[in-house]
Structures are given as structure tokens and as C-alpha cells.
Design a protein around this motif. Sequence first.
Motif, short mmCIF file in Angstrom:
data_model
loop_
_atom_site.label_atom_id
_atom_site.label_comp_id
_atom_site.label_asym_id
_atom_site.label_seq_id
_atom_site.Cartn_x
_atom_site.Cartn_y
_atom_site.Cartn_z
N ASP A 1 0.37 -0.82 -0.29
CA ASP A 1 -0.10 -0.05 0.00
C ASP A 1 0.24 1.36 -0.06
O ASP A 1 0.40 2.08 -0.21
CB ASP A 1 -1.21 0.06 1.36
N SER B 1 -1.01 4.64 -4.20
CA SER B 1 -1.85 3.85 -5.67
C SER B 1 -1.12 3.25 -6.59
O SER B 1 -1.19 3.09 -7.80
CB SER B 1 -2.09 5.18 -5.85
N LYS C 1 -0.44 0.16 -8.25
CA LYS C 1 -1.37 -0.36 -8.70
C LYS C 1 -0.59 -2.01 -9.19
O LYS C 1 -0.81 -3.27 -8.94
CB LYS C 1 -2.18 -0.25 -9.78
N THR D 1 0.28 3.35 -11.63
CA THR D 1 -0.41 3.42 -10.27
C THR D 1 -1.81 4.29 -10.93
O THR D 1 -1.93 3.83 -12.30
CB THR D 1 0.58 4.97 -9.00
N ASP D 2 -2.40 4.82 -9.76
CA ASP D 2 -4.08 5.14 -10.62
C ASP D 2 -3.72 6.09 -11.22
O ASP D 2 -4.48 6.47 -12.37
CB ASP D 2 -4.31 5.63 -9.61
#
Length: 546
Positions: A273, A318, A320, A337-338
Motif C-alpha cells: 500500500d 496508489s 497498482k 499507479t492510479d
Amino acid sequence: MADESGRRFEAEPLKGGEAEGGVSKEKSCAGKLGLSHLTGWRTAAFLLSLFLCLLVVFAFSFILPCPVRPQYMPTWNRTIPTAATYNFLSVEDANEDKVLDVFFMYKDADASRNTCLSEDLSIPCMVLTAVDGTDGKTLWKRPLAAEFYWVECGVKGLGHKGTGCLVAHAGNLTAVDKQSGVIMWQQSQSTMMNVTLPLISVTDLNADGVEDFAILSYYPEAPSFTPIPTELVFFSGKTGDQIGRVDVDMMGVFGHLPFKTASGAPYLLLLNDSGLYAVSLQYLVAQAGLKSALKKEKSWEEKSDSQTGLISLYQSDSLKRVSVVHGSSSPSLLVQTDSSVSLLLTDQLKIAWTTNTSALLSAPTFGQFNRDGILDIMIEEDVGNDTKRVMVLSGDSGDVLWKVNLLFWTPSPRPASVLTLNTYSVFMLWGQSHGNQTMQSSFLLHPRYSQTLLERRNPTQNILSFKATLLERGRHACYLVLSGPDGRQHTELGETEPVILTKRKIKDDVSESGILGVEANEPISEDTEKSVKEGFYRLRFSDAPL
């Protein structure tokens, strides 16, 4: 007279010698007779050797005929009625004919009834199947107890025969021989229920001459049911026995990836995370009480935590997805990432470039677009209104080299690429053109004709798995499509839709495709269409690794 006689002797020395004594004449005759006799023996020896050579050639022509190259069908379908399948396709040479064969898994209550009962399995069971890459005919079937967790083929060190398929199902871990479908070993492993791929290959840890492997187990955490890793388990590839384990207590880990540095040091990457971390496989092996000669990367270990062995590679709340980018002396990591993708240089542990994106729909695809020797990246981002933007990013700078907007459905297969001998790749992607909202389309992108796409329209189908590959060394470029009901969602088989595995030769799609301009209002002339299709027909493919 004396002068004339002398001149005659000089003019004809042999004749003069014979007249002088007669001895020379006898020697000359004997020499000629010996030479004639010797020449006859040489002629006989030559004819005999020639006869023997011809005899050997003809004999071996009949005894050991030249191998016949397998003849393949450009297109074939394998249909299983009233079944369900899974997002899994693998290609391996199962029958040793130098053409790769296709492995897939399905669940069927009717067609596999006898297959299940033959192994005393309840119905429906799962069936791991290998079909011939040349014509789609079944090579073998292996019934297995449902329920399905995951499967991976091409795993090294299984049993005594090298590579095979490893299946996690119904609390079991089963190794299947890729050539015969025979079970090499099966172990009851309840901890495998919440395992996520990929497997982690390690060297021979128990000195039995066979490579071993490790699996990271995840369990849901109540009450949020967020999967967390609990332990890393080491298994013998030869027997499937557990040979060691180590607890993993890092909270917030939602994914992992094995990785080797340029020096060959193996690491386990952990997606957390708070970012991306790494831990040496040698450190984990030692924590499990096992010995190995695995390497460590000195520059990485200087940043490691002395208590946990963790190395922070990239910070993000963020994160992923992370993908390994090969093709250079030092492999890199593409971090998603996002809102961005970034290239992390693993030899320097720094970011080379970052490109802003919206939400990405799939894992990236790598290939050669601009022929600079550096792998480029194709990504798909959601831009709203059921529309996706497909982009090719430069692997060197992150700049956008190419883009197009297409309609899409969910789930939509991720793009694929096949390398050519011209050092660029042909890309294949899926979607719908704006004038075609009722049918699924597959698109071919040729980097030399990047202002156009070839579009082949297909009937609507639920595609679970898609792969583009070469089934032979340097040739037989094709793609595989596996469609049907999702076996993870259909536990009870009452579906009428069949499972269909289709193989198509990539070049065969060219004649059946229309041409589409990348720009929405760009007109395409007949000459342009002919030129683009000729460019695809001239392609020669390469199986060099990306």
C-alpha cells in the motif's frame, strides 16, 4: 656423319638410348607394364568406393528417411458444448514435433463424464487438456477434482522429466507431465487455497538434482477480507514435499513478482500500500533454515533494513501493478499507479521517466515500435463513455509515439505483439470502431503504416483468454482465443454456450480485414489499402525473446 648422329640423338634421346644398349628398352617396357597394372588397380578401387558410397546413400535413404515437417492447418476450432473455462492459455511442445501445442482447462458435466468417473472424481470435474498446435486434435486429457485455484505450465524441475504443469485445486497441489498428462505427484496443501501467482523458481535446495520452487500464500483478513501474505513455502520440484517455510508478516502486501538483477541475483518484489519493496531470495531461504549459493545485489543490500531484509524501491500510496521490462543489459521495472506509469532503472534505483495517464484497463504490452532497440510499451486507458485510448509509449523517453480511441467492452482482451525479422513488432488489439457497435473487432497495427489499422470483425463472444505467439521456430505466427462461460462464476453447469478454442494464422486475417484510419475522418484510398496489406503479407516473424 658424326654431327648428324649426335643431333639425332639429342632430338630423340629415348630412341638413341634404346639403340645404344637395348637395356633401356627392357626397363621401359617393364615400367610401362607396371604402370598399366597399377592404373587398373586404381580404377577398380575407385569404382568399388563409388559403388559403396552409392550403396550407403540409397540404404540410408530408405532406412532413415528425411524427417517430414509437420503440416498445420492455418485455422482450427476446438468446441466443447455446455462447458465453462478459465483465463488460462499456455503453449508448450507436448508431442516433441517442434511445434508448440496448446494447454487449456475446462469444466464439463456431460462430455467429461466418463473421464471424471475413470478417476473416481465427482461430476463435474476439471479437465486439463493439451491439443496439437498443428490441427487442434486432443493429445491428452487430465481430469482433476474441482475447485480451481490456479494453473501454470512450463514449470521447471517437476518430477523426473523436466518441465510440466502445476495445478492448485480442491486443496491439492498437482504436478502433471506435459508430454503424457500423467500425474507426477500430488500433495494435499490446504494452504494453497488463497495462493496468487506467479510461482517463484529457486535453485536446487535439497540436493536432489532438480530445481525447487516457492509459493507465497495469501489469506483474507477479517473484516475487510483484504488478502495478506502469511508465509512463503518452499517445495521440492521432484516430489512436491514441503522442504521449508518462512513467515511473511508485512502488512498491506497485495501482490508479488520474482525478479533477477543484471548480475543474476534473485529477489522477491512485494507490492505494498505504501510502494514497492524487494527482499533477497537468499535471505528468505536462510530464514527458512535452508542453504543455497544464491547471490545478492550489493547496491541493493546497502539500502536494506537489517531487521526485515526489506529494500524500498519506489514510494507510492496508489501502486497498482509492476512489470519487468527486458531487452537491455539491465532489466527495468514499469511501475503503474492510479495516474501514471514510470520506468524504474534497477541498476541505479532511480526513475528514468514518468508519463501521466488515466485509469489503465490492462497490463502493458511490450514490443518494438520505433526500431531504436529499446522495448516500447502499449497501454490502454479508460477515457469514459465506453471508450479507451490505446497508446504506444517510447521505452526510452515515455513520449507518446502513437494513439487511437476505440470503443470497448468489459472484460476486453489485453493487446499482444509479435516480433518480426525487421526488428519491429506487429501489435494486435481488440475493441470496436465507432461505426461498429454490434460486433467485436480485432485490429492489426504495422508500425510502418501507423496511420492505419486493419480491422477484422468477429461475432460477439465472451473472450476469457487471448495469446499471440509463434508455434514454430521463426514461423507459424498465430493467435489463440479461448471463449465461453467463466468457470469461476458458473459453479453449476446449466449453460448452453459452448467453450471454443480457436487458432488463426495472423496473415490469414489480412485478406478478411478492412482498413481503418487512425484519425476518425481520415479517408483511405484503394492504393493505400493495397499497400498496407502487401506490407503485412511480406512480414517474416522472429522468435527472439523480447
